[in-house]
Design an enzyme around this catalytic site. Structure first.
Site, PDB file in Angstrom:
ATOM      1  N   PHE A  23       0.797  -1.237   0.000  1.00  0.00           N
ATOM      2  CA  PHE A  23       0.000   0.000   0.000  1.00  0.00           C
ATOM      3  C   PHE A  23       0.827   1.284   0.000  1.00  0.00           C
ATOM      4  O   PHE A  23       0.276   2.376   0.087  1.00  0.00           O
ATOM      5  CB  PHE A  23      -0.944   0.004   1.214  1.00  0.00           C
ATOM      6  CG  PHE A  23      -1.659  -1.311   1.342  1.00  0.00           C
ATOM      7  CD1 PHE A  23      -2.634  -1.667   0.443  1.00  0.00           C
ATOM      8  CD2 PHE A  23      -1.286  -2.226   2.327  1.00  0.00           C
ATOM      9  CE1 PHE A  23      -3.254  -2.904   0.513  1.00  0.00           C
ATOM     10  CE2 PHE A  23      -1.892  -3.465   2.406  1.00  0.00           C
ATOM     11  CZ  PHE A  23      -2.880  -3.810   1.501  1.00  0.00           C
ATOM     12  N   GLY A  24       2.149   1.139  -0.033  1.00  0.00           N
ATOM     13  CA  GLY A  24       2.998   2.331   0.057  1.00  0.00           C
ATOM     14  C   GLY A  24       2.932   3.184  -1.201  1.00  0.00           C
ATOM     15  O   GLY A  24       2.894   4.414  -1.119  1.00  0.00           O
ATOM     16  N   ASP A  25       2.907   2.541  -2.372  1.00  0.00           N
ATOM     17  CA  ASP A  25       2.888   3.318  -3.624  1.00  0.00           C
ATOM     18  C   ASP A  25       1.626   4.180  -3.677  1.00  0.00           C
ATOM     19  O   ASP A  25       1.682   5.377  -3.929  1.00  0.00           O
ATOM     20  CB  ASP A  25       2.912   2.379  -4.840  1.00  0.00           C
ATOM     21  CG  ASP A  25       4.025   1.355  -4.753  1.00  0.00           C
ATOM     22  OD1 ASP A  25       5.189   1.765  -4.828  1.00  0.00           O
ATOM     23  OD2 ASP A  25       3.728   0.164  -4.585  1.00  0.00           O
ATOM     24  N   TYR A 193       6.819  -6.635   7.349  1.00  0.00           N
ATOM     25  CA  TYR A 193       6.808  -7.646   6.290  1.00  0.00           C
ATOM     26  C   TYR A 193       7.031  -9.035   6.897  1.00  0.00           C
ATOM     27  O   TYR A 193       7.461  -9.160   8.050  1.00  0.00           O
ATOM     28  CB  TYR A 193       7.908  -7.339   5.270  1.00  0.00           C
ATOM     29  CG  TYR A 193       7.761  -5.971   4.640  1.00  0.00           C
ATOM     30  CD1 TYR A 193       6.652  -5.666   3.860  1.00  0.00           C
ATOM     31  CD2 TYR A 193       8.717  -4.983   4.841  1.00  0.00           C
ATOM     32  CE1 TYR A 193       6.507  -4.410   3.289  1.00  0.00           C
ATOM     33  CE2 TYR A 193       8.584  -3.726   4.273  1.00  0.00           C
ATOM     34  CZ  TYR A 193       7.470  -3.447   3.488  1.00  0.00           C
ATOM     35  OH  TYR A 193       7.334  -2.198   2.943  1.00  0.00           O
ATOM     36  N   VAL A 255      -7.414   0.597   9.212  1.00  0.00           N
ATOM     37  CA  VAL A 255      -8.255   1.788   9.400  1.00  0.00           C
ATOM     38  C   VAL A 255      -8.059   2.691   8.174  1.00  0.00           C
ATOM     39  O   VAL A 255      -7.038   2.585   7.495  1.00  0.00           O
ATOM     40  CB  VAL A 255      -7.862   2.561  10.689  1.00  0.00           C
ATOM     41  CG1 VAL A 255      -8.080   1.702  11.919  1.00  0.00           C
ATOM     42  CG2 VAL A 255      -6.405   3.045  10.631  1.00  0.00           C
ATOM     43  N   PRO A 256      -9.013   3.578   7.883  1.00  0.00           N
ATOM     44  CA  PRO A 256      -8.805   4.514   6.775  1.00  0.00           C
ATOM     45  C   PRO A 256      -7.534   5.343   6.990  1.00  0.00           C
ATOM     46  O   PRO A 256      -7.152   5.602   8.139  1.00  0.00           O
ATOM     47  CB  PRO A 256     -10.057   5.401   6.811  1.00  0.00           C
ATOM     48  CG  PRO A 256     -11.074   4.599   7.542  1.00  0.00           C
ATOM     49  CD  PRO A 256     -10.322   3.736   8.516  1.00  0.00           C
ATOM     50  N   ARG A 273       6.917  -0.026   8.469  1.00  0.00           N
ATOM     51  CA  ARG A 273       7.595  -0.523   7.274  1.00  0.00           C
ATOM     52  C   ARG A 273       7.451   0.501   6.141  1.00  0.00           C
ATOM     53  O   ARG A 273       7.005   1.615   6.358  1.00  0.00           O
ATOM     54  CB  ARG A 273       6.953  -1.844   6.880  1.00  0.00           C
ATOM     55  CG  ARG A 273       5.529  -1.668   6.359  1.00  0.00           C
ATOM     56  CD  ARG A 273       4.849  -2.995   6.101  1.00  0.00           C
ATOM     57  NE  ARG A 273       3.784  -2.871   5.134  1.00  0.00           N
ATOM     58  CZ  ARG A 273       2.926  -3.831   4.848  1.00  0.00           C
ATOM     59  NH1 ARG A 273       2.996  -4.983   5.473  1.00  0.00           N
ATOM     60  NH2 ARG A 273       1.993  -3.646   3.920  1.00  0.00           N
ATOM     61  N   GLU A 275       7.527   3.265   3.328  1.00  0.00           N
ATOM     62  CA  GLU A 275       8.043   4.614   3.539  1.00  0.00           C
ATOM     63  C   GLU A 275       6.995   5.580   4.024  1.00  0.00           C
ATOM     64  O   GLU A 275       7.303   6.486   4.790  1.00  0.00           O
ATOM     65  CB  GLU A 275       8.766   5.178   2.329  1.00  0.00           C
ATOM     66  CG  GLU A 275       8.283   4.810   0.982  1.00  0.00           C
ATOM     67  CD  GLU A 275       9.317   5.259  -0.035  1.00  0.00           C
ATOM     68  OE1 GLU A 275       9.213   6.402  -0.463  1.00  0.00           O
ATOM     69  OE2 GLU A 275      10.218   4.470  -0.363  1.00  0.00           O
TER      70      GLU A 275
HETATM   71  O1  TRH Z   1       2.478  -1.107   2.487  1.00  0.00           O
HETATM   72  P1  TRH Z   1       3.913  -0.779   2.244  1.00  0.00           P
HETATM   73  O2  TRH Z   1       4.913  -1.623   2.870  1.00  0.00           O
HETATM   74  O3  TRH Z   1       4.118  -0.828   0.703  1.00  0.00           O
HETATM   75  C1  TRH Z   1       5.085  -0.265  -0.136  1.00  0.00           C
HETATM   76  C2  TRH Z   1       5.005  -0.997  -1.450  1.00  0.00           C
HETATM   77  O4  TRH Z   1       5.220  -2.343  -1.240  1.00  0.00           O
HETATM   78  C3  TRH Z   1       6.004  -0.477  -2.429  1.00  0.00           C
HETATM   79  O5  TRH Z   1       6.096  -1.285  -3.565  1.00  0.00           O
HETATM   80  C4  TRH Z   1       7.326  -0.240  -1.795  1.00  0.00           C
HETATM   81  O6  TRH Z   1       8.156   0.339  -2.714  1.00  0.00           O
HETATM   82  C5  TRH Z   1       7.138   0.638  -0.615  1.00  0.00           C
HETATM   83  O7  TRH Z   1       6.313  -0.028   0.329  1.00  0.00           O
HETATM   84  C6  TRH Z   1       8.399   1.087   0.031  1.00  0.00           C
HETATM   85  O8  TRH Z   1       4.247   0.758   2.601  1.00  0.00           O
HETATM   86  P2  TRH Z   1       3.784   1.697   3.769  1.00  0.00           P
HETATM   87  O9  TRH Z   1       4.593   2.907   3.695  1.00  0.00           O
HETATM   88  O10 TRH Z   1       3.771   0.962   5.032  1.00  0.00           O
HETATM   89  O11 TRH Z   1       2.319   2.085   3.353  1.00  0.00           O
HETATM   90  C7  TRH Z   1       1.170   1.635   3.956  1.00  0.00           C
HETATM   91  C8  TRH Z   1       0.054   2.632   3.682  1.00  0.00           C
HETATM   92  O12 TRH Z   1      -1.149   2.099   4.210  1.00  0.00           O
HETATM   93  C9  TRH Z   1       0.280   3.981   4.327  1.00  0.00           C
HETATM   94  O13 TRH Z   1      -0.172   5.020   3.499  1.00  0.00           O
HETATM   95  C10 TRH Z   1      -0.593   3.926   5.575  1.00  0.00           C
HETATM   96  C11 TRH Z   1      -1.721   3.048   5.087  1.00  0.00           C
HETATM   97  N1  TRH Z   1      -2.457   2.347   6.147  1.00  0.00           N
HETATM   98  C12 TRH Z   1      -3.766   2.715   6.395  1.00  0.00           C
HETATM   99  O14 TRH Z   1      -4.299   3.623   5.754  1.00  0.00           O
HETATM  100  N2  TRH Z   1      -4.451   2.056   7.363  1.00  0.00           N
HETATM  101  C13 TRH Z   1      -3.901   1.074   8.117  1.00  0.00           C
HETATM  102  O15 TRH Z   1      -4.574   0.526   9.013  1.00  0.00           O
HETATM  103  C14 TRH Z   1      -2.531   0.720   7.851  1.00  0.00           C
HETATM  104  C15 TRH Z   1      -1.890  -0.351   8.677  1.00  0.00           C
HETATM  105  C16 TRH Z   1      -1.849   1.378   6.856  1.00  0.00           C
END
Ligand code: TRH
Length: 388
Positions: A23-25, A193, A255-256, A273, A275
């Site tokens: 979800f990071g992208d 992860y 959560v949202p 985890r 970014e």
């Molecule tokens: O989910 P991530 O680990 O994903 C990314 C991708 O894999 C990508 O390809 C890679 O390059 C990148 O990581 C570094 O990344 P992050 O930063 O943890 O993002 C999670 C997103 O989800 C963040 O915007 C917060 C959101 N989130 C919620 O909205 N609600 C939640 O309950 C949680 C746990 C997260």
């Protein structure tokens, strides 16, 4: 630092996001889209190839594209293949998120319209990233593409931070009841992860004399604990809690995105985890460890090192540095500790959470003293107008 020379009022920006995994992208792309619209008043088209990822972090996001959602035009596209830009306003600025590859008809449009063209890069504290920030790169067809390098220092592209973040954080803190001086469980939020480390660390947590609550979001940590047979296969499916000695593991449902910060603010320790989560954890000024996205040939370790080097340059040298470094390295596959070392390093950190918190507050203030990424982008574009 050179900057492009043409820009208009009320710009239209096309932003392209490929969801590689997780979800990071989409998380970063959505925050950027929102900020560019609310702060700078830009009209934003967000091209996204996996709308289900957007729905995970924003459950009320539309399922059908094209659509307009919270003032952002959402459009479908596939990297290198096509983009649905039918009847869209033409762009003054095009941003590729994380070096995604545009389709030929968009490249053709860039050649004819000559919008400002940016590659919004992955976050890195490495020297090369700082050096290349805002540098132009001449493309084979003569077009100019600029690198935007997010980062932790003034010479970088900065970090995304909403204008009202600091006030929201302060309001939330004010609303919290005083914490009892002792006795309440240590609350850890973990969003990481898949890794064997989770079972090893949970064994340490379960053997503490003090109760620990581990809230874990996403599926990967729970699966890792089941793979290591620390949890039975049926745990945390119907039930939301599982107890192992002093450790209570709680399944934290998603959560949202606008409520995500509160999860971080409410914890005593965040292990996060990616970014986007990582940046939010730093703003929270709660003790944190970073489970960095693993890359081929362990390339992520240089990035991890560069971050911690920058951190320790701005935070007074501290008795926690050795323990934090050792545990961060183990979390990210750079080393393996013996059970005794692991227990000893965790004991150091858990024994004085207020000291660990103090250093994260220093770091938070260091980041907040700097302008955010969108302010820097606006200034860079403006500078191009004034000093062509
Ligand atoms: O989910 P991530 O680990 O994903 C990314 C991708 O894999 C990508 O390809 C890679 O390059 C990148 O990581 C570094 O990344 P992050 O930063 O943890 O993002 C999670 C997103 O989800 C963040 O915007 C917060 C959101 N989130 C919620 O909205 N609600 C939640 O309950 C949680 C746990 C997260």
């Amino acid at each position: 630092m050179s900057s492009p020379t043409h820009f208009t009022t009320n710009p239209v920006c096309w932003l392209f996001c490929t969801v590689i995994d997780n979800f990071g992208d989409i998380g970063v792309s959505w925050r950027l889209a929102q900020e560019l619209h609310t702060r700078l008043g830009w009209e934003i088209y967000l091209f996204v190839d996996d709308v289900t990822a957007l729905q995970t972090i924003l459950p009320d996001a539309p399922t059908q594209l094209p659509n307009k959602y919270r003032h952002i035009h959402l459009r479908d596209w596939r990297e290198r293949e096509y983009a649905d830009f039918q009847a869209a306003s033409m762009p003054n600025i095009i941003i590729e998120m994380f070096a995604c590859d545009l389709p030929e008809d968009i490249l053709h449009l860039i050649r004819s319209l000559k919008p400002i063209w940016l590659n919004w890069e992955y976050l890195s504290a490495e020297d090369w990233a700082i050096r290349t920030h805002a540098m132009p790169s001449l493309q084979a067809d003569g077009s100019q593409k600029y690198f935007w390098q997010m980062g932790f220092v003034q010479q970088s592209g900065g970090l995304l931070r909403e204008q009202n973040y600091v006030n929201q954080y302060a309001d939330w803190i004010k609303r919290q009841p005083e914490k009892p001086v002792s006795g309440s469980p240590i609350s850890i939020f973990a969003f990481g992860y898949s890794s064997e480390i989770w079972a090893k660390w949970c064994e340490i947590f379960s053997a503490q004399s003090h109760p620990i609550i581990l809230r874990t979001a996403g599926t990967q940590i729970i699966s890792s604990l089941k793979n290591a047979a620390l949890l039975p296969e049926n745990a945390l499916i119907q039930d939301t809690e599982y107890t192992l000695g002093s450790l209570k593991i709680i399944r934290q449902d998603f959560v949202p995105q606008e409520q995500f910060d509160e999860l971080l603010w409410a914890s005593d320790i965040n292990i996060i985890r990616g970014e986007d989560s990582f940046i939010r954890a730093q703003y929270a000024a709660v003790p944190f460890l970073w489970h960095i996205y693993p890359q081929a040939e362990m390339a992520h370790l240089d990035k991890l090192d560069a971050f911690w080097q920058t951190f320790w340059q701005h935070v007074p040298n501290n008795s926690f540095q050795a323990a934090l470094t050792a545990l961060s390295n183990e979390l990210n596959g750079a080393s393996v500790l013996s059970t005794a070392q692991r227990a000893e390093y965790w004991a150091i950190l858990l024994a004085d959470l207020s000291e660990w918190q103090r250093i994260t507050q220093i770091w938070q203030q260091y980041l907040w003293a700097q302008s955010d990424a969108v302010t820097r982008l606006a200034a860079w574009l403006c500078d191009g107008l004034v000093n062509p």
